[in-house]
Design an enzyme around this catalytic site. Structure first.
Site, PDB file in Angstrom:
ATOM      1  N   GLU A 267       0.829  -1.209   0.000  1.00  0.00           N
ATOM      2  CA  GLU A 267       0.000   0.000   0.000  1.00  0.00           C
ATOM      3  C   GLU A 267       0.863   1.258   0.000  1.00  0.00           C
ATOM      4  O   GLU A 267       1.894   1.332   0.662  1.00  0.00           O
ATOM      5  CB  GLU A 267      -0.893  -0.007   1.240  1.00  0.00           C
TER       6      GLU A 267
ATOM      7  N   CYS B  95      -5.511  -2.461   2.593  1.00  0.00           N
ATOM      8  CA  CYS B  95      -5.324  -2.350   4.038  1.00  0.00           C
ATOM      9  C   CYS B  95      -6.462  -3.030   4.786  1.00  0.00           C
ATOM     10  O   CYS B  95      -6.759  -4.196   4.570  1.00  0.00           O
ATOM     11  CB  CYS B  95      -5.162  -0.892   4.433  1.00  0.00           C
TER      12      CYS B  95
ATOM     13  N   LYS C 183      -9.724   2.719  -2.799  1.00  0.00           N
ATOM     14  CA  LYS C 183     -10.161   2.171  -1.524  1.00  0.00           C
ATOM     15  C   LYS C 183     -11.557   2.701  -1.204  1.00  0.00           C
ATOM     16  O   LYS C 183     -11.803   3.912  -1.254  1.00  0.00           O
ATOM     17  CB  LYS C 183      -9.176   2.559  -0.421  1.00  0.00           C
TER      18      LYS C 183
END
Length: 538
Positions: free
Chosen positions: A298, A413, A360
Protein backbone atom coordinates in the site's frame (compact mmCIF):
# COMPACT_ATOMS: atom_id res chain seq x y z
CA UNK A 1 -16.96 -30.50 40.82
CA UNK A 2 -16.96 -29.05 44.30
CA UNK A 3 -14.01 -26.77 43.61
CA UNK A 4 -15.74 -25.19 40.61
CA UNK A 5 -18.95 -24.77 42.61
CA UNK A 6 -17.08 -22.98 45.39
CA UNK A 7 -15.34 -20.76 42.82
CA UNK A 8 -18.62 -19.83 41.17
CA UNK A 9 -20.25 -19.02 44.52
CA UNK A 10 -17.36 -16.82 45.59
CA UNK A 11 -17.52 -14.86 42.31
CA UNK A 12 -21.30 -14.46 42.48
CA UNK A 13 -20.92 -12.90 45.94
CA UNK A 14 -18.40 -10.30 44.77
CA UNK A 15 -19.59 -6.72 44.70
CA UNK A 16 -18.29 -3.18 44.33
CA UNK A 17 -14.77 -2.57 43.14
CA UNK A 18 -13.80 -6.24 43.44
CA UNK A 19 -16.43 -7.31 40.91
CA UNK A 20 -15.51 -4.39 38.64
CA UNK A 21 -11.80 -5.20 38.78
CA UNK A 22 -12.43 -8.86 38.02
CA UNK A 23 -14.53 -7.95 34.97
CA UNK A 24 -11.78 -5.62 33.73
CA UNK A 25 -9.05 -8.22 34.23
CA UNK A 26 -11.17 -10.93 32.59
CA UNK A 27 -11.50 -8.78 29.47
CA UNK A 28 -7.78 -8.08 29.36
CA UNK A 29 -6.92 -11.77 29.74
CA UNK A 30 -9.35 -12.69 26.96
CA UNK A 31 -7.21 -10.66 24.55
CA UNK A 32 -4.46 -13.27 25.03
CA UNK A 33 -6.54 -15.54 22.78
CA UNK A 34 -5.89 -13.18 19.86
CA UNK A 35 -2.84 -13.10 17.58
CA UNK A 36 0.04 -13.41 18.10
CA UNK A 37 -0.35 -15.31 21.41
CA UNK A 38 -3.41 -17.36 20.38
CA UNK A 39 -4.00 -18.61 23.94
CA UNK A 40 -7.43 -19.98 23.05
CA UNK A 41 -8.02 -21.84 26.37
CA UNK A 42 -8.17 -18.55 28.26
CA UNK A 43 -11.78 -17.94 27.12
CA UNK A 44 -12.84 -21.07 29.02
CA UNK A 45 -11.84 -19.26 32.20
CA UNK A 46 -12.74 -15.62 31.54
CA UNK A 47 -16.21 -16.07 30.05
CA UNK A 48 -17.55 -18.22 32.93
CA UNK A 49 -16.28 -15.53 35.31
CA UNK A 50 -18.46 -13.00 33.48
CA UNK A 51 -21.49 -15.30 33.71
CA UNK A 52 -21.05 -15.62 37.47
CA UNK A 53 -20.51 -11.88 37.88
CA UNK A 54 -23.77 -11.33 36.01
CA UNK A 55 -25.48 -13.85 38.30
CA UNK A 56 -24.50 -11.71 41.25
CA UNK A 57 -25.32 -8.34 39.71
CA UNK A 58 -28.71 -7.46 41.13
CA UNK A 59 -30.64 -4.78 39.19
CA UNK A 60 -30.85 -1.43 40.93
CA UNK A 61 -34.36 -0.83 42.20
CA UNK A 62 -36.18 2.43 41.90
CA UNK A 63 -39.07 3.96 40.02
CA UNK A 64 -39.52 7.00 37.89
CA UNK A 65 -38.23 7.93 34.47
CA UNK A 66 -34.76 6.46 35.09
CA UNK A 67 -36.01 3.10 36.33
CA UNK A 68 -35.15 1.13 33.14
CA UNK A 69 -31.64 2.61 33.09
CA UNK A 70 -31.08 1.81 36.76
CA UNK A 71 -32.12 -1.79 36.18
CA UNK A 72 -29.82 -2.10 33.17
CA UNK A 73 -26.83 -0.37 34.75
CA UNK A 74 -25.22 -3.35 36.61
CA UNK A 75 -25.21 -5.50 33.45
CA UNK A 76 -24.01 -2.61 31.28
CA UNK A 77 -21.20 -1.79 33.69
CA UNK A 78 -19.92 -5.37 33.75
CA UNK A 79 -20.06 -5.65 29.96
CA UNK A 80 -18.37 -2.29 29.48
CA UNK A 81 -15.57 -3.12 31.92
CA UNK A 82 -15.00 -6.50 30.24
CA UNK A 83 -14.95 -4.80 26.84
CA UNK A 84 -12.66 -2.02 27.98
CA UNK A 85 -10.14 -4.51 29.32
CA UNK A 86 -10.39 -6.62 26.18
CA UNK A 87 -9.95 -3.76 23.74
CA UNK A 88 -7.28 -2.01 25.80
CA UNK A 89 -5.18 -5.18 25.87
CA UNK A 90 -5.95 -5.94 22.22
CA UNK A 91 -5.55 -2.40 20.83
CA UNK A 92 -2.68 -0.91 22.87
CA UNK A 93 -0.46 -0.98 19.78
CA UNK A 94 -2.57 1.76 18.12
CA UNK A 95 -0.57 4.24 20.19
CA UNK A 96 2.54 3.37 18.20
CA UNK A 97 1.11 5.19 15.16
CA UNK A 98 1.04 8.46 17.10
CA UNK A 99 4.80 8.24 17.64
CA UNK A 100 5.66 8.17 13.92
CA UNK A 101 5.26 11.97 13.77
CA UNK A 102 5.73 12.41 17.49
CA UNK A 103 6.17 16.17 17.36
CA UNK A 104 2.65 16.49 15.87
CA UNK A 105 0.67 13.59 17.33
CA UNK A 106 2.38 12.26 20.48
CA UNK A 107 0.15 14.31 22.75
CA UNK A 108 -2.89 12.53 21.31
CA UNK A 109 -1.57 9.02 22.03
CA UNK A 110 -2.97 8.64 25.59
CA UNK A 111 -6.39 9.79 24.40
CA UNK A 112 -6.44 7.38 21.45
CA UNK A 113 -5.21 4.42 23.48
CA UNK A 114 -7.91 4.98 26.11
CA UNK A 115 -10.82 6.43 24.12
CA UNK A 116 -10.89 3.81 21.36
CA UNK A 117 -11.30 0.89 23.81
CA UNK A 118 -13.78 2.94 25.84
CA UNK A 119 -15.93 3.57 22.77
CA UNK A 120 -15.80 0.00 21.47
CA UNK A 121 -16.63 -1.32 24.95
CA UNK A 122 -20.05 0.37 24.69
CA UNK A 123 -21.11 -2.40 22.31
CA UNK A 124 -20.24 -5.04 24.91
CA UNK A 125 -22.11 -3.10 27.57
CA UNK A 126 -25.23 -3.15 25.40
CA UNK A 127 -24.71 -6.86 24.67
CA UNK A 128 -24.73 -7.64 28.39
CA UNK A 129 -27.92 -5.61 28.83
CA UNK A 130 -29.59 -7.62 26.04
CA UNK A 131 -28.37 -10.85 27.60
CA UNK A 132 -29.66 -9.74 31.00
CA UNK A 133 -33.16 -9.44 29.52
CA UNK A 134 -33.03 -13.20 28.95
CA UNK A 135 -31.20 -14.00 32.19
CA UNK A 136 -32.65 -16.87 34.19
CA UNK A 137 -31.45 -18.31 37.46
CA UNK A 138 -28.89 -21.09 37.45
CA UNK A 139 -31.19 -24.01 38.21
CA UNK A 140 -30.06 -27.08 36.24
CA UNK A 141 -33.28 -27.18 34.22
CA UNK A 142 -33.16 -23.64 32.83
CA UNK A 143 -29.72 -22.19 33.56
CA UNK A 144 -28.62 -22.87 29.99
CA UNK A 145 -30.91 -20.08 28.74
CA UNK A 146 -28.66 -17.32 30.05
CA UNK A 147 -25.58 -18.86 28.45
CA UNK A 148 -27.16 -19.06 25.00
CA UNK A 149 -28.54 -15.55 25.45
CA UNK A 150 -25.09 -14.18 26.25
CA UNK A 151 -23.63 -15.86 23.15
CA UNK A 152 -26.41 -14.54 20.92
CA UNK A 153 -26.23 -11.01 22.34
CA UNK A 154 -22.46 -10.82 22.00
CA UNK A 155 -22.53 -12.13 18.42
CA UNK A 156 -25.27 -9.67 17.46
CA UNK A 157 -23.47 -6.68 18.96
CA UNK A 158 -20.18 -7.70 17.34
CA UNK A 159 -22.00 -7.57 14.01
CA UNK A 160 -23.38 -4.15 14.94
CA UNK A 161 -19.88 -2.99 15.88
CA UNK A 162 -18.64 -4.03 12.46
CA UNK A 163 -21.52 -2.31 10.66
CA UNK A 164 -22.67 0.98 12.21
CA UNK A 165 -21.09 4.23 11.06
CA UNK A 166 -18.00 3.05 9.18
CA UNK A 167 -17.72 -0.13 11.26
CA UNK A 168 -14.63 -1.44 13.05
CA UNK A 169 -14.81 -5.24 13.38
CA UNK A 170 -11.18 -5.59 14.47
CA UNK A 171 -10.54 -8.34 17.06
CA UNK A 172 -14.06 -9.72 16.94
CA UNK A 173 -14.38 -12.46 19.58
CA UNK A 174 -14.79 -15.17 16.94
CA UNK A 175 -11.09 -14.91 16.12
CA UNK A 176 -10.25 -16.29 19.57
CA UNK A 177 -11.24 -19.82 18.51
CA UNK A 178 -9.58 -19.72 15.06
CA UNK A 179 -5.84 -19.68 15.78
CA UNK A 180 -4.93 -22.12 12.99
CA UNK A 181 -6.28 -23.13 9.57
CA UNK A 182 -7.52 -26.39 11.13
CA UNK A 183 -9.84 -24.41 13.42
CA UNK A 184 -10.78 -21.79 10.80
CA UNK A 185 -12.67 -24.10 8.47
CA UNK A 186 -16.04 -23.74 10.18
CA UNK A 187 -15.95 -20.07 9.16
CA UNK A 188 -16.57 -21.27 5.60
CA UNK A 189 -20.06 -22.27 6.81
CA UNK A 190 -21.09 -19.61 9.32
CA UNK A 191 -18.58 -16.78 8.99
CA UNK A 192 -16.98 -14.65 11.68
CA UNK A 193 -20.15 -13.79 13.59
CA UNK A 194 -21.33 -17.38 13.67
CA UNK A 195 -17.92 -18.30 15.06
CA UNK A 196 -18.35 -15.52 17.64
CA UNK A 197 -21.59 -17.15 18.79
CA UNK A 198 -19.79 -20.48 19.14
CA UNK A 199 -16.81 -18.91 20.91
CA UNK A 200 -18.95 -17.31 23.64
CA UNK A 201 -21.23 -20.35 23.96
CA UNK A 202 -18.36 -22.85 24.30
CA UNK A 203 -16.27 -20.57 26.44
CA UNK A 204 -19.06 -19.79 28.89
CA UNK A 205 -20.78 -23.17 29.01
CA UNK A 206 -17.86 -25.53 29.69
CA UNK A 207 -16.91 -24.43 33.21
CA UNK A 208 -20.41 -23.24 34.17
CA UNK A 209 -21.77 -26.70 33.32
CA UNK A 210 -19.33 -28.31 35.76
CA UNK A 211 -20.72 -26.16 38.54
CA UNK A 212 -24.42 -26.47 37.69
CA UNK A 213 -25.42 -29.23 35.29
CA UNK A 214 -22.80 -31.64 34.02
CA UNK A 215 -25.13 -32.99 31.36
CA UNK A 216 -24.84 -29.63 29.61
CA UNK A 217 -21.10 -30.21 29.35
CA UNK A 218 -21.83 -32.51 26.41
CA UNK A 219 -22.67 -29.53 24.18
CA UNK A 220 -19.40 -27.56 24.51
CA UNK A 221 -17.43 -30.80 24.35
CA UNK A 222 -19.24 -31.81 21.17
CA UNK A 223 -18.58 -28.40 19.62
CA UNK A 224 -14.95 -28.50 20.70
CA UNK A 225 -14.53 -31.86 19.01
CA UNK A 226 -16.58 -31.01 15.91
CA UNK A 227 -14.56 -27.90 15.07
CA UNK A 228 -11.16 -29.61 14.55
CA UNK A 229 -12.76 -32.76 13.09
CA UNK A 230 -14.53 -30.72 10.42
CA UNK A 231 -11.32 -28.82 9.79
CA UNK A 232 -9.31 -32.03 9.47
CA UNK A 233 -11.77 -33.60 7.04
CA UNK A 234 -11.99 -30.45 4.94
CA UNK A 235 -8.23 -29.94 4.77
CA UNK A 236 -7.49 -33.63 4.16
CA UNK A 237 -9.58 -33.46 1.00
CA UNK A 238 -8.14 -30.15 -0.18
CA UNK A 239 -4.68 -30.29 -1.72
CA UNK A 240 -3.27 -26.92 -2.67
CA UNK A 241 -3.53 -26.87 -6.47
CA UNK A 242 -2.01 -23.90 -8.30
CA UNK A 243 -2.96 -21.85 -11.32
CA UNK A 244 -0.90 -22.81 -14.35
CA UNK A 245 1.62 -20.26 -15.65
CA UNK A 246 1.05 -17.72 -12.85
CA UNK A 247 3.94 -16.97 -10.55
CA UNK A 248 3.94 -14.22 -7.93
CA UNK A 249 6.67 -12.17 -6.33
CA UNK A 250 5.62 -10.07 -3.33
CA UNK A 251 8.02 -7.33 -2.32
CA UNK A 252 8.40 -6.45 1.36
CA UNK A 253 10.74 -3.39 1.55
CA UNK A 254 10.44 -2.88 5.32
CA UNK A 255 10.59 0.90 5.09
CA UNK A 256 10.65 2.91 8.30
CA UNK A 257 7.44 4.94 8.37
CA UNK A 258 9.38 7.95 9.70
CA UNK A 259 11.55 7.98 6.57
CA UNK A 260 8.99 6.99 3.97
CA UNK A 261 7.83 10.52 3.20
CA UNK A 262 11.25 12.16 3.47
CA UNK A 263 11.91 13.78 0.02
CA UNK A 264 15.62 13.08 0.42
CA UNK A 265 14.89 9.36 0.68
CA UNK A 266 12.82 9.10 -2.51
CA UNK A 267 15.58 7.77 -4.75
CA UNK A 268 16.72 5.29 -2.13
CA UNK A 269 13.19 4.01 -1.58
CA UNK A 270 12.50 3.52 -5.26
CA UNK A 271 15.80 1.75 -5.77
CA UNK A 272 14.99 -0.64 -2.95
CA UNK A 273 11.70 -1.57 -4.63
CA UNK A 274 13.36 -2.05 -8.00
CA UNK A 275 16.25 -4.09 -6.61
CA UNK A 276 14.02 -6.40 -4.61
CA UNK A 277 11.66 -6.87 -7.57
CA UNK A 278 14.58 -7.94 -9.76
CA UNK A 279 16.36 -9.96 -7.06
CA UNK A 280 18.10 -13.06 -8.40
CA UNK A 281 17.46 -16.02 -6.10
CA UNK A 282 18.48 -18.81 -8.45
CA UNK A 283 17.28 -20.58 -11.59
CA UNK A 284 13.60 -20.62 -10.60
CA UNK A 285 13.60 -17.00 -9.42
CA UNK A 286 16.18 -15.29 -11.58
CA UNK A 287 14.94 -11.73 -11.38
CA UNK A 288 11.69 -10.06 -12.40
CA UNK A 289 11.52 -12.06 -15.63
CA UNK A 290 10.70 -15.23 -13.68
CA UNK A 291 7.37 -13.84 -12.48
CA UNK A 292 4.09 -12.97 -14.12
CA UNK A 293 3.00 -10.62 -11.32
CA UNK A 294 5.00 -8.52 -8.89
CA UNK A 295 3.13 -6.99 -5.96
CA UNK A 296 4.19 -3.94 -3.95
CA UNK A 297 2.46 -2.81 -0.74
CA UNK A 298 0.00 0.00 0.00
CA UNK A 299 1.09 3.59 -0.83
CA UNK A 300 4.39 2.33 -2.14
CA UNK A 301 5.40 5.68 -3.61
CA UNK A 302 6.23 8.78 -1.55
CA UNK A 303 4.83 10.90 -4.42
CA UNK A 304 2.03 10.97 -7.00
CA UNK A 305 3.22 8.41 -9.52
CA UNK A 306 1.38 9.90 -12.50
CA UNK A 307 3.39 13.09 -11.99
CA UNK A 308 6.70 11.24 -12.17
CA UNK A 309 7.26 9.90 -15.70
CA UNK A 310 10.88 9.22 -14.76
CA UNK A 311 9.80 6.72 -12.12
CA UNK A 312 7.30 5.09 -14.45
CA UNK A 313 10.13 4.76 -16.93
CA UNK A 314 12.31 3.11 -14.27
CA UNK A 315 9.52 0.64 -13.53
CA UNK A 316 9.15 -0.11 -17.24
CA UNK A 317 12.88 -0.75 -17.51
CA UNK A 318 12.74 -3.23 -14.62
CA UNK A 319 9.56 -5.01 -15.77
CA UNK A 320 9.67 -7.59 -18.58
CA UNK A 321 7.04 -7.10 -21.28
CA UNK A 322 4.82 -9.90 -19.97
CA UNK A 323 5.05 -9.06 -16.25
CA UNK A 324 2.47 -6.94 -14.43
CA UNK A 325 3.15 -4.84 -11.36
CA UNK A 326 0.33 -4.51 -8.84
CA UNK A 327 1.04 -1.72 -6.40
CA UNK A 328 -0.55 0.57 -3.90
CA UNK A 329 -0.34 4.26 -4.82
CA UNK A 330 -1.94 7.63 -4.24
CA UNK A 331 -4.16 8.60 -7.14
CA UNK A 332 -4.73 12.29 -7.84
CA UNK A 333 -7.91 13.51 -9.47
CA UNK A 334 -8.26 17.19 -10.32
CA UNK A 335 -11.41 18.77 -11.64
CA UNK A 336 -13.83 21.63 -11.37
CA UNK A 337 -14.78 20.61 -7.83
CA UNK A 338 -11.18 20.64 -6.66
CA UNK A 339 -8.39 18.22 -5.90
CA UNK A 340 -9.10 14.72 -4.61
CA UNK A 341 -6.56 12.12 -3.54
CA UNK A 342 -7.46 8.42 -3.40
CA UNK A 343 -5.72 5.51 -1.75
CA UNK A 344 -5.57 3.19 -4.74
CA UNK A 345 -4.16 0.06 -6.31
CA UNK A 346 -2.57 0.28 -9.78
CA UNK A 347 -1.88 -2.39 -12.36
CA UNK A 348 1.17 -1.38 -14.45
CA UNK A 349 2.26 -3.29 -17.54
CA UNK A 350 5.74 -3.93 -18.89
CA UNK A 351 5.68 -0.69 -20.85
CA UNK A 352 5.15 1.35 -17.68
CA UNK A 353 1.50 2.07 -18.50
CA UNK A 354 -1.14 2.14 -15.77
CA UNK A 355 -3.77 -0.19 -17.18
CA UNK A 356 -6.13 -0.44 -14.16
CA UNK A 357 -6.80 1.57 -11.01
CA UNK A 358 -9.05 0.74 -8.06
CA UNK A 359 -9.77 3.08 -5.16
CA UNK A 360 -10.16 2.17 -1.52
CA UNK A 361 -13.85 2.19 -0.61
CA UNK A 362 -13.52 1.88 3.19
CA UNK A 363 -11.35 4.57 4.71
CA UNK A 364 -9.86 4.38 8.19
CA UNK A 365 -11.32 7.05 10.52
CA UNK A 366 -8.65 9.37 11.96
CA UNK A 367 -6.05 7.59 9.85
CA UNK A 368 -7.22 8.56 6.36
CA UNK A 369 -9.98 11.03 7.12
CA UNK A 370 -11.42 13.01 10.01
CA UNK A 371 -15.09 13.16 10.92
CA UNK A 372 -16.11 16.79 10.33
CA UNK A 373 -12.95 17.14 8.27
CA UNK A 374 -13.26 20.84 7.44
CA UNK A 375 -13.97 21.97 11.00
CA UNK A 376 -11.23 19.89 12.61
CA UNK A 377 -8.67 20.96 10.03
CA UNK A 378 -9.64 24.58 10.63
CA UNK A 379 -8.64 24.24 14.28
CA UNK A 380 -5.35 22.61 13.37
CA UNK A 381 -6.02 18.87 13.55
CA UNK A 382 -4.94 16.36 10.91
CA UNK A 383 -5.47 12.64 10.39
CA UNK A 384 -2.35 10.52 10.85
CA UNK A 385 -1.51 10.55 7.14
CA UNK A 386 -1.54 14.37 7.24
CA UNK A 387 -3.19 14.45 3.81
CA UNK A 388 -4.90 17.83 3.66
CA UNK A 389 -8.62 17.32 3.16
CA UNK A 390 -8.24 13.62 3.89
CA UNK A 391 -8.40 10.85 1.32
CA UNK A 392 -11.42 10.61 -0.94
CA UNK A 393 -13.56 7.50 -0.73
CA UNK A 394 -13.86 5.18 -3.71
CA UNK A 395 -17.42 4.87 -5.00
CA UNK A 396 -17.60 1.15 -5.79
CA UNK A 397 -15.31 -1.84 -5.36
CA UNK A 398 -14.67 -3.66 -8.63
CA UNK A 399 -12.62 -6.70 -9.47
CA UNK A 400 -9.63 -6.40 -11.79
CA UNK A 401 -9.35 -8.55 -14.91
CA UNK A 402 -5.80 -9.20 -16.13
CA UNK A 403 -4.41 -11.09 -19.09
CA UNK A 404 -2.83 -14.39 -18.14
CA UNK A 405 -4.37 -14.69 -14.67
CA UNK A 406 -7.76 -14.96 -12.99
CA UNK A 407 -9.49 -11.69 -12.10
CA UNK A 408 -8.71 -10.58 -8.57
CA UNK A 409 -10.50 -8.80 -5.75
CA UNK A 410 -8.52 -5.72 -4.63
CA UNK A 411 -8.67 -5.03 -0.88
CA UNK A 412 -6.55 -2.18 0.44
CA UNK A 413 -5.32 -2.35 4.04
CA UNK A 414 -8.09 -2.92 6.57
CA UNK A 415 -10.79 -3.45 3.92
CA UNK A 416 -10.02 -7.13 4.37
CA UNK A 417 -11.29 -7.29 7.98
CA UNK A 418 -14.97 -6.86 7.00
CA UNK A 419 -16.47 -10.34 7.11
CA UNK A 420 -19.20 -10.86 4.53
CA UNK A 421 -18.71 -7.36 3.12
CA UNK A 422 -16.01 -7.77 0.48
CA UNK A 423 -18.26 -8.21 -2.54
CA UNK A 424 -17.29 -6.46 -5.77
CA UNK A 425 -18.79 -5.89 -9.17
CA UNK A 426 -17.14 -7.16 -12.34
CA UNK A 427 -15.78 -10.59 -13.29
CA UNK A 428 -15.86 -13.32 -10.66
CA UNK A 429 -12.57 -13.14 -8.72
CA UNK A 430 -10.15 -16.04 -8.56
CA UNK A 431 -7.97 -14.54 -5.83
CA UNK A 432 -7.62 -11.64 -3.41
CA UNK A 433 -4.84 -9.05 -3.52
CA UNK A 434 -4.42 -7.26 -0.19
CA UNK A 435 -1.89 -4.42 -0.08
CA UNK A 436 -1.22 -2.81 3.27
CA UNK A 437 1.23 -0.73 5.26
CA UNK A 438 1.41 -1.91 8.87
CA UNK A 439 4.69 -0.06 9.45
CA UNK A 440 2.67 2.52 11.38
CA UNK A 441 2.47 -0.01 14.21
CA UNK A 442 6.05 -1.25 14.35
CA UNK A 443 6.94 -4.57 15.96
CA UNK A 444 3.69 -4.92 17.89
CA UNK A 445 0.77 -7.34 17.88
CA UNK A 446 -1.22 -5.22 15.41
CA UNK A 447 0.34 -6.59 12.20
CA UNK A 448 -0.10 -10.16 13.45
CA UNK A 449 -3.79 -9.54 14.14
CA UNK A 450 -4.24 -7.99 10.69
CA UNK A 451 -2.60 -10.95 8.94
CA UNK A 452 -4.66 -13.44 10.95
CA UNK A 453 -7.91 -11.74 9.98
CA UNK A 454 -6.84 -11.78 6.32
CA UNK A 455 -6.37 -15.56 6.54
CA UNK A 456 -9.92 -15.99 7.83
CA UNK A 457 -11.29 -13.95 4.90
CA UNK A 458 -9.64 -16.40 2.51
CA UNK A 459 -11.44 -19.28 4.24
CA UNK A 460 -14.81 -17.49 4.24
CA UNK A 461 -14.61 -16.57 0.56
CA UNK A 462 -12.90 -19.71 -0.74
CA UNK A 463 -10.31 -17.52 -2.46
CA UNK A 464 -6.51 -17.60 -2.25
CA UNK A 465 -4.84 -14.47 -0.95
CA UNK A 466 -1.68 -12.61 -1.95
CA UNK A 467 -0.78 -10.07 0.74
CA UNK A 468 1.93 -7.42 0.35
CA UNK A 469 2.82 -5.52 3.54
CA UNK A 470 5.50 -2.88 3.85
CA UNK A 471 7.17 -4.38 6.92
CA UNK A 472 5.22 -7.64 7.18
CA UNK A 473 3.52 -9.95 7.31
CA UNK A 474 3.57 -10.63 3.54
CA UNK A 475 2.23 -14.00 2.47
CA UNK A 476 0.47 -16.20 -0.03
CA UNK A 477 -2.47 -18.10 1.46
CA UNK A 478 -4.53 -20.79 -0.21
CA UNK A 479 -8.34 -20.89 -0.28
CA UNK A 480 -8.37 -22.81 3.02
CA UNK A 481 -6.30 -20.27 4.93
CA UNK A 482 -3.01 -22.17 4.78
CA UNK A 483 0.12 -20.10 4.23
CA UNK A 484 2.12 -21.47 1.33
CA UNK A 485 4.87 -18.84 1.62
CA UNK A 486 5.40 -15.88 3.95
CA UNK A 487 7.90 -13.32 5.19
CA UNK A 488 7.84 -12.34 8.85
CA UNK A 489 7.35 -8.99 10.53
CA UNK A 490 10.20 -6.53 10.17
CA UNK A 491 12.09 -8.56 7.54
CA UNK A 492 13.17 -7.20 4.17
CA UNK A 493 12.89 -9.44 1.14
CA UNK A 494 10.49 -11.12 -1.25
CA UNK A 495 7.88 -13.86 -1.18
CA UNK A 496 7.97 -16.02 -4.30
CA UNK A 497 5.13 -18.47 -4.87
CA UNK A 498 2.70 -19.84 -7.45
CA UNK A 499 -0.90 -18.73 -7.19
CA UNK A 500 -3.16 -21.29 -5.46
CA UNK A 501 -6.45 -22.08 -7.14
CA UNK A 502 -9.79 -20.85 -5.88
CA UNK A 503 -12.35 -23.41 -4.77
CA UNK A 504 -16.11 -23.55 -5.26
CA UNK A 505 -17.66 -20.78 -3.15
CA UNK A 506 -18.33 -22.17 0.34
CA UNK A 507 -21.68 -21.72 2.04
CA UNK A 508 -20.78 -18.45 3.74
CA UNK A 509 -19.48 -16.91 0.50
CA UNK A 510 -22.89 -17.60 -1.05
CA UNK A 511 -25.11 -16.48 1.83
CA UNK A 512 -23.07 -13.90 3.74
CA UNK A 513 -24.13 -12.74 7.18
CA UNK A 514 -27.87 -12.54 6.48
CA UNK A 515 -28.97 -15.96 7.72
CA UNK A 516 -26.49 -16.11 10.59
CA UNK A 517 -27.57 -12.73 11.98
CA UNK A 518 -31.25 -13.50 11.37
CA UNK A 519 -30.90 -16.77 13.30
CA UNK A 520 -29.11 -15.01 16.17
CA UNK A 521 -31.76 -12.28 16.37
CA UNK A 522 -34.66 -14.74 16.36
CA UNK A 523 -32.91 -16.90 18.94
CA UNK A 524 -32.27 -13.94 21.23
CA UNK A 525 -35.87 -12.76 20.93
CA UNK A 526 -37.15 -16.24 21.78
CA UNK A 527 -34.88 -16.50 24.81
CA UNK A 528 -36.05 -13.12 26.08
CA UNK A 529 -39.60 -14.35 25.70
CA UNK A 530 -38.81 -17.56 27.61
CA UNK A 531 -37.23 -15.56 30.41
CA UNK A 532 -40.18 -13.17 30.58
CA UNK A 533 -42.47 -16.10 31.38
CA UNK A 534 -40.14 -17.49 34.00
CA UNK A 535 -41.12 -16.43 37.48
CA UNK A 536 -37.61 -17.08 38.73
CA UNK A 537 -35.88 -14.39 36.71
CA UNK A 538 -33.11 -12.64 38.59
Amino acid sequence: MAMVERLSQSIVLLAGWRASLLALVSGALTALALAPVHAMPVIFLTLPVMVWLMDGAAPVSGGGFLSPFKKAWPAFKLGWLFGFGYFLAGFWWVGQAFLVDADVFAWLMPFAVMLLPAGLALFYGIAFVLARMAWTDNRPSIGWVRLVALAAAMAFMEWVRGTVLTGLPWNTLGYTIMPTPLLMQAASLIGLYGMTFLAVLMGAMALVSLAENRRLLLLPLALLMAQPVYGFVRLANAPTDTVADVKLRIVQPSLDQREKWDPQKTAEIMQRYLDLSDLDKGPEAAGAGSFTHIIWPESAFPFILTRRPDELSAIATMLPDDTTLLTGAMRLEEGATGRRVYNSLYAINGQGQITEARDKTRLLPFGEFLPFQGFLEAIGLRQLTQQQGGFAQGIQRRTVALDGAPAFLPLICYEIIFSGRVAASGPKPGWIVNVTNDAWFGMTSGPYQHAHQAQVRAVEEGLPLARAANNGISMVVDAHGRMTESLGLGKRGVVDAPLPKAIAPPLFARTGNLFVILFICVLLACLIGVAAKNTHRL
